[in-house]
Design an enzyme around this catalytic site. Structure first.
Site, short mmCIF file in Angstrom:
data_model
loop_
_atom_site.label_atom_id
_atom_site.label_comp_id
_atom_site.label_asym_id
_atom_site.label_seq_id
_atom_site.Cartn_x
_atom_site.Cartn_y
_atom_site.Cartn_z
N HIS A 220 0.84 -1.20 0.00
CA HIS A 220 0.00 0.00 0.00
C HIS A 220 0.87 1.26 0.00
CE1 HIS A 220 -3.59 2.44 1.07
NE2 HIS A 220 -2.71 3.15 1.75
N GLU A 221 1.90 1.28 0.84
CA GLU A 221 2.78 2.46 0.89
C GLU A 221 3.61 2.58 -0.39
OE1 GLU A 221 2.17 4.53 3.15
OE2 GLU A 221 0.91 3.16 4.29
N HIS A 224 1.53 4.23 -2.99
CA HIS A 224 1.53 5.68 -2.87
C HIS A 224 2.79 6.27 -3.51
CE1 HIS A 224 -2.07 6.46 -0.65
NE2 HIS A 224 -1.72 5.75 0.41
N GLU A 290 -6.29 6.90 -1.68
CA GLU A 290 -6.22 5.77 -0.76
C GLU A 290 -6.84 4.51 -1.39
OE1 GLU A 290 -4.70 5.35 2.11
OE2 GLU A 290 -3.92 7.40 2.01
#
Length: 354
Positions: A220-221, A224, A290
């Site tokens: 997930h990071e 980003h 997100e």
């Protein structure tokens, strides 16, 4: 015959098709084109679905009277998740573009109220941040967060997972990883650009998550970072600040033009509302990024169970309650004030994409 991508195209022989046919021999997805002589109006667009395939028939008129271009797309069941993810990402990109575009337009309107075309130019040229390619200093992260830099020798398993995720994401450089002290805290942050990034993990997250769940958090990071969301949100923050200052300047100018008397004209009402509108657009952009990071994390790991398990642990940690049984999109005004979607909404999106 000639090839386009993975598709093989060849002359069609069957009637009433009078043009070319396209088939694929090795893929579960088949796309066929042909020219046909007539199509009932009710059959211009048809969608059929079975347990294993989805078939779309589309007939388009040509410049020849009575001749239609027929397109048939057959999708195997294994292609549907990939197609849903593609539509999902396209929708998120469109939503992000609309949010940034809406903030830019709002800033331009505020600038026009102040100074016409020159005001628009000044507002827009001062509304976006400059790309900063400088390195993220270790001392700065230590000062801001109190985090220390982790070395591969300390947690080789963690760095092996990170290397695999970054390889799948196409990053040329592994982000630096920092540990934030706090056994009772569970959180993760991403900083920087794809060329120069850092990920901060709390001690409680490293202790409380399994290897697969940490892989989902890292993915997930990394999503980003790969999507440059940090820069996107910095741009949105700069636009928001510019809208605030420009609207204040516009209100002061209108008051001066009216001798200090209260101004209630539509332009003044727009200037008063502009910062709040910009904030709502900024929050909407954050929620979209997100959800897109969740979708990208699923693409990078392929493990939706671990992603949902990690979200469930974070929800239990922060709210004290598990994710609601019905994973659905949150409705109502409260959703508009969130920087992150509700966990139930994120889980619902992951389940639809799995």
């Amino acid at each position: 015959m000639f090839n386009v991508g993975a598709m093989a195209w060849r002359e069609g022989q069957s009637e009433p098709r009078i043009g070319t046919d396209a088939v694929t021999a090795s893929s579960s997805t088949c796309i066929a084109f042909a020219l046909i002589r007539s199509v009932p109006r009710a059959q211009m667009l048809q969608l059929q679905r079975s347990a294993t395939t989805v078939t779309l028939d589309l007939h388009l008129p040509t410049d020849q009277p009575g001749i239609f271009l027929s397109c048939r797309v057959d999708l195997g069941s294994q292609d549907m998740p990939r197609l849903r993810r593609s539509f999902h990402q396209t929708a998120h990109q469109r939503s992000s573009a609309l949010a940034i575009g809406g903030m830019t337009l709002l800033l331009a309107v505020c600038g026009w109220i102040i100074g016409g075309a020159d005001g628009v130019h000044r507002a827009l040229t001062g509304g976006a941040p400059q790309q900063d390619g400088s390195a993220i200093a270790h001392d700065t992260i230590l000062q801001w967060f109190g985090a220390r830099l982790l070395r591969p020798g300390e947690l080789p398993g963690l760095f092996n997972v990170l290397a695999e995720v970054c390889h799948r994401a196409g990053l040329s450089r592994l982000p630096d990883v920092y540990c934030l002290p706090g056994p009772s805290e569970m959180n993760a942050y991403a900083l920087g650009s794809p060329e120069n990034a850092a990920i901060i993990l709390t001690e409680g997250l490293l202790r409380g998550m399994t290897r697969e769940e940490i892989a989902g958090i890292l993915a997930h990071e990394v999503a980003h970072i790969r999507n440059n969301d940090i820069w996107t949100m910095s741009w949105a923050a700069a636009l928001h600040r510019s809208i605030e200052w420009t609207s204040l300047a516009g209100l002061a100018l209108l008051r001066a033009q009216h001798g200090g008397r209260a101004v209630s004209r539509p332009l003044a009402a727009l200037l008063r509302a502009a910062p709040s509108i910009a904030q709502l657009l900024r929050l909407a952009l954050s929620r979209t990024r997100e959800l897109d990071a969740d979708a990208t994390a699923l693409e990078l790991t392929g493990d939706w169970q671990a992603l949902i398990a990690a979200l469930d642990k974070l929800e239990r940690h922060h709210s004290g309650f598990p994710i609601p049984f019905t994973a659905a999109r949150e409705e109502g005004a409260m959703r508009l004030l969130r920087s992150h979607p509700a966990t139930s909404e994120r889980v619902g999106a992951l389940l639809r994409l799995a």
